[in-house]
Scaffold this motif. Structure first.
Motif, PDB file in Angstrom:
ATOM      1  N   ASP A  14       0.819  -1.212   0.000  1.00 37.36           N
ATOM      2  CA  ASP A  14       0.000   0.000   0.000  1.00 37.36           C
ATOM      3  C   ASP A  14       0.854   1.264   0.000  1.00 37.36           C
ATOM      4  OD1 ASP A  14      -2.162  -1.490  -0.028  1.00 37.36           O
ATOM      5  OD2 ASP A  14      -2.738  -1.200   2.063  1.00 37.36           O
ATOM      6  N   ARG A  15       1.807   1.327   0.896  1.00 38.71           N
ATOM      7  CA  ARG A  15       2.519   2.589   1.087  1.00 38.71           C
ATOM      8  C   ARG A  15       4.020   2.432   0.992  1.00 38.71           C
ATOM      9  NH1 ARG A  15      -0.143   4.101   6.593  1.00 38.71           N
ATOM     10  NH2 ARG A  15       1.444   5.679   6.819  1.00 38.71           N
ATOM     11  N   ASP A  56      -4.766   5.605   9.930  1.00 41.32           N
ATOM     12  CA  ASP A  56      -5.736   4.778  10.637  1.00 41.32           C
ATOM     13  C   ASP A  56      -7.110   5.426  10.685  1.00 41.32           C
ATOM     14  OD1 ASP A  56      -3.769   2.998  10.975  1.00 41.32           O
ATOM     15  OD2 ASP A  56      -3.438   3.341  13.102  1.00 41.32           O
ATOM     16  N   ILE A  57      -7.154   6.765  10.877  1.00 44.13           N
ATOM     17  CA  ILE A  57      -8.458   7.424  10.924  1.00 44.13           C
ATOM     18  C   ILE A  57      -9.138   7.320   9.558  1.00 44.13           C
ATOM     19  CG2 ILE A  57      -7.482   9.718  10.474  1.00 44.13           C
ATOM     20  CD1 ILE A  57      -9.730  10.831  12.236  1.00 44.13           C
ATOM     21  N   LEU A  96      -8.892   4.770   7.624  1.00 46.09           N
ATOM     22  CA  LEU A  96      -9.465   3.422   7.572  1.00 46.09           C
ATOM     23  C   LEU A  96     -10.816   3.389   8.280  1.00 46.09           C
ATOM     24  CD1 LEU A  96      -6.458   1.046   8.233  1.00 46.09           C
ATOM     25  CD2 LEU A  96      -7.587   1.525   6.094  1.00 46.09           C
ATOM     26  N   VAL A  97     -10.922   4.148   9.390  1.00 48.06           N
ATOM     27  CA  VAL A  97     -12.213   4.194  10.084  1.00 48.06           C
ATOM     28  C   VAL A  97     -13.263   4.808   9.158  1.00 48.06           C
ATOM     29  CG1 VAL A  97     -13.453   5.103  12.067  1.00 48.06           C
ATOM     30  CG2 VAL A  97     -11.124   4.317  12.338  1.00 48.06           C
ATOM     31  N   ARG A 129     -13.282   4.688   5.905  1.00 46.89           N
ATOM     32  CA  ARG A 129     -13.632   3.692   4.898  1.00 46.89           C
ATOM     33  C   ARG A 129     -14.472   2.585   5.501  1.00 46.89           C
ATOM     34  NH1 ARG A 129      -8.087   2.403   1.933  1.00 46.89           N
ATOM     35  NH2 ARG A 129      -9.361   0.892   0.852  1.00 46.89           N
ATOM     36  N   GLY A 130     -14.220   2.288   6.791  1.00 49.54           N
ATOM     37  CA  GLY A 130     -15.052   1.313   7.470  1.00 49.54           C
ATOM     38  C   GLY A 130     -16.496   1.776   7.567  1.00 49.54           C
ATOM     39  N   ASP A 178     -17.962   1.130   4.214  1.00 47.86           N
ATOM     40  CA  ASP A 178     -18.078  -0.288   3.890  1.00 47.86           C
ATOM     41  C   ASP A 178     -19.170  -0.951   4.711  1.00 47.86           C
ATOM     42  OD1 ASP A 178     -16.704  -1.498   1.955  1.00 47.86           O
ATOM     43  OD2 ASP A 178     -15.298  -2.546   3.244  1.00 47.86           O
ATOM     44  N   ASN A 179     -19.238  -0.614   6.004  1.00 51.04           N
ATOM     45  CA  ASN A 179     -19.957  -1.481   6.914  1.00 51.04           C
ATOM     46  C   ASN A 179     -20.106  -0.787   8.254  1.00 51.04           C
ATOM     47  OD1 ASN A 179     -20.741  -3.535   8.523  1.00 51.04           O
ATOM     48  ND2 ASN A 179     -19.245  -4.972   7.754  1.00 51.04           N
ATOM     49  N   ALA A 188     -20.480  -2.817  11.689  1.00 46.52           N
ATOM     50  CA  ALA A 188     -19.270  -3.382  12.274  1.00 46.52           C
ATOM     51  C   ALA A 188     -18.467  -2.299  12.987  1.00 46.52           C
ATOM     52  CB  ALA A 188     -18.429  -4.043  11.201  1.00 46.52           C
ATOM     53  N   VAL A 189     -18.512  -1.077  12.483  1.00 48.82           N
ATOM     54  CA  VAL A 189     -17.800   0.007  13.168  1.00 48.82           C
ATOM     55  C   VAL A 189     -18.432   0.257  14.530  1.00 48.82           C
ATOM     56  CG1 VAL A 189     -17.127   2.428  13.047  1.00 48.82           C
ATOM     57  CG2 VAL A 189     -17.095   1.045  10.996  1.00 48.82           C
ATOM     58  N   SER A 196     -17.446  -2.226  16.939  1.00 47.37           N
ATOM     59  CA  SER A 196     -16.058  -2.095  17.363  1.00 47.37           C
ATOM     60  C   SER A 196     -15.885  -1.002  18.407  1.00 47.37           C
ATOM     61  CB  SER A 196     -15.164  -1.773  16.167  1.00 47.37           C
ATOM     62  OG  SER A 196     -15.276  -2.763  15.198  1.00 47.37           O
ATOM     63  N   ILE A 199     -16.859   2.218  18.175  1.00 47.49           N
ATOM     64  CA  ILE A 199     -16.559   3.528  17.602  1.00 47.49           C
ATOM     65  C   ILE A 199     -17.881   4.191  17.228  1.00 47.49           C
ATOM     66  CG2 ILE A 199     -15.485   4.727  15.663  1.00 47.49           C
ATOM     67  CD1 ILE A 199     -13.389   2.504  15.631  1.00 47.49           C
ATOM     68  N   TYR A 257     -17.500  10.216  13.683  1.00 44.52           N
ATOM     69  CA  TYR A 257     -16.586  10.192  12.543  1.00 44.52           C
ATOM     70  C   TYR A 257     -17.210  10.769  11.289  1.00 44.52           C
ATOM     71  CZ  TYR A 257     -12.918   8.210  15.193  1.00 44.52           C
ATOM     72  OH  TYR A 257     -11.934   8.081  16.118  1.00 44.52           O
TER      73      TYR A 257
END
Lengths: 338, 259
Positions: free
Chosen positions: A20-21, A202-203, A205-206, A208-209, A212-213, A216-217, A220, A222, A227
């Motif tokens: 990725d990076r 990481d934020i 990714l949250v 994108r979470g 996506d879904n 599930a966030v 978790s 959150i 956000y």
């Protein structure tokens, strides 16, 4: 003579070892392979004001491109990284524009203070007003956010507040046109790379979470509303910055800053440039806004020609220029005999 | 059972329109317990999970976690206290790779406080902790599996990913909604020791399950639901022998008589 006995081969070029990076770079060749597209964008954008030094009209167009690009960048981030399709681009422009104009005319603050204040405070206002729609998803969020700019424009018209239909006149302009141009071009570049960095953190990714879904966030531990609000704040800050600059460029803030153009053209630019790439929408604006200017000669047919160009893009290159070019840059094709 | 219950549901009820999905269900979960919840389809098992974890607001009744009332708190608050759940229909982030799926729960306030499962308090890099958790739960670290996109993973790994997402929060309770369903025999066989290990580490579990053979290997108490009512609760050996349970699953003798 056809292509019998031949097969198209597609090869990857460039750096083989990459995730990725992290890139495994082994020489100048590979460094330049990575740097050239980025430098082309940075140098290209920075040189635009100088290229058009003899035609002030087109220098102004460069500023307008940047304003639309900021909106398109925000739209792409919110729609494709957080999953909130916002049609409220004009609302951000309007709040930022009126905010900067009021700070300037009522309090007498200079542009270098009004722009940051209007950006940060205006974004806070937008986020608070958008808060009730944050639980909405998909087309419902889109419809409600489309209502905001229309509503605020009508309120100003009906109540005759904030200058009514005349708008707020007498706003200070920029000290000189170079300041105006490089504030916008430089700001756009910085924010573009900031957002590209943000979505891989990481934020990001949250975010994108959440797209996506979101269940599930929640599971978790959150808060998705928090956000979503952060993402809306980032997007509206981009829009309010654009609006504040616009008010100082035109030395005026009025109802036409809530016009539908500011909501629709960024979306068209995202489609043309490539959704979910962040750079794509900027490139889309670099194409669409000048086309729109060139088509002024056609008079009222302008919109028809504009629509045809857009349709051609959607039909023939629906993935967007950026996605297409990235693929072509990383791979090359050739015919080989079987 | 000398200690206080870690989770206590008191007369939970929930109706969807005219359907009473849950009526007056009470149960207690003690530290280190594995409580199995069984019942025919539509008996309210998943509704029970949703009510406890806040995904659905219950109509009446209360849920207490360590004596604290958590009824109808938002889901992220309940998860943040350490009551986590898996989903029956797996919900990974399909566009992210397996270990990036865990970075999101590791970003949550609770995980940042606790460091995640065995993270040791301080999070050096969430990516590293994520791969560690995946390894603990049966992803081979040196293979390509943890780095694959979630959309490319087989069901067995996705079920483990669901559990891993709970573990990232360093939970006290995991409520599993059918972790065995859709797994092959060998996958189920490897899941059982995993559940036993979680129990050994002091995590209390509620397991909703249709696969009774595997459930009875790990559960020390079983609760049976039917039409939203709690039918009975007991040790697995008693429950399978109970006439009411057979009736719930296979219908009563009278019904067979009429056919």
């Amino acid at each position: 003579m056809g292509k019998e006995g031949l097969r198209k081969e597609r090869l990857d070029r460039g750096i083989k070892v990459r995730t990725d990076r992290v890139y495994a770079i082994s020489g100048w060749r590979e460094i330049s392979y990575l740097l050239i597209p980025r430098l082309a964008l940075i140098v290209g954008l920075l040189s635009l004001p100088i290229v058009f030094i003899t035609v002030p009209y087109w220098q102004r167009v460069v500023s307008i491109i940047c304003i639309y690009a900021l909106l398109a960048l925000g739209f792409d981030f919110l729609a494709h990284y957080v999953g909130l399709v916002s049609l409220g681009g004009a609302f951000f422009i309007g709040v930022g524009g009126y905010g900067a104009a009021l700070l300037n005319t009522e309090l007498g603050l200079p542009p270098f203070l009004t722009i940051p204040i209007a950006t940060l405070a205006g974004a806070a206002v937008c986020t608070v007003l958008f808060w009730p729609c944050l639980p909405l998803r998909g087309v419902y969020f889109a419809i409600v956010t489309l209502m905001y700019p229309l509503l605020l424009a009508r309120v100003i018209e009906a109540l005759d507040v904030l200058g009514g239909t005349d708008g707020i006149i007498g706003v200070d302009g920029f000290a000189n046109k170079w300041m105006e141009q490089y504030l916008l071009v430089g700001g756009l570049l910085i924010l573009l790379f900031f957002l590209r960095r943000l979505v891989t953190e990481d934020i990001g990714l949250v975010f994108r979470g959440v797209k996506d879904n979101d269940q599930a966030v929640k599971a978790s531990g959150i808060s998705i509303t928090t956000y979503k609000a952060v993402a809306v704040y980032i997007t509206s800050a981009l829009g309010c910055l654009a609006g504040a600059c616009l008010a100082h460029i035109y030395m005026w803030a009025g109802i036409s800053q809530f016009a539908l153009d500011f909501s629709i053209i960024p979306i068209a630019a995202t489609v043309v440039g490539g959704a979910g790439t962040l750079v794509g929408p900027v490139i889309g604006c670099l194409i669409l806004v000048p086309i729109s200017e060139l088509l002024r000669d056609f008079g009222t047919l302008r919109i028809a020609v504009y629509a045809l160009i857009l349709m051609a893009f959607v039909v023939f290159k629906s993935e967007g220029i950026m996605v297409y070019c990235t693929r072509k840059y990383h791979q090359f094709e050739r015919w080989v005999s079987i | 059972m000398t200690s206080d219950p870690i989770l206590r549901a008191h007369e939970l009820s929930k109706a969807f329109g005219g359907v009473q999905a849950l009526s007056m269900v009470s149960f207690e979960l003690y530290p280190g317990d594995v409580l199995g919840v069984i019942g025919p389809n539509g008996s309210g098992k998943t509704t029970l999970v949703n009510c406890i974890t806040g995904f659905v607001k219950s109509d009446s009744g209360d849920v207490y976690f360590k004596g604290k009332r958590i009824t109808n708190l938002p889901p992220h608050k309940i998860a943040g206290m350490g009551v986590t759940r898996t989903f029956q229909i797996m919900r990974p982030y399909y566009s992210l790779s397996a270990y990036k799926n865990l970075v999101i729960p590791l970003f949550s306030p609770r995980a940042r406080r606790t460091g995640g499962w065995r993270g040791g308090g301080k999070l050096g890099s969430r990516d590293t902790v994520a791969v560690d958790i995946l390894e603990e739960i049966g992803f081979e670290r040196d293979s390509y599996v943890p780095y694959k996109l979630a959309s490319a993973l087989p069901t067995g790994y996705l079920k483990r990913l669901e559990l891993a997402r709970c573990l990232a929060l360093r939970p006290e309770i995991i409520i599993c909604d059918e972790v065995f369903s859709g797994l092959s025999m060998s996958e189920m066989a490897s899941m059982v020791p995993l559940i036993e290990r979680l129990q050994m580490e002091g995590i209390s579990l509620v397991m909703i399950e249709h696969r009774l053979r595997e459930l009875f290997r790990v559960a020390n108490r079983v609760m049976v639901l039917n039409f939203g009512l709690k039918l009975l609760e007991g040790v697995p050996e008693e429950v399978v022998k109970d006439e009411r349970v057979k009736e719930a699953y296979f219908g009563s003798e009278e019904v067979f008589g009429y056919v």
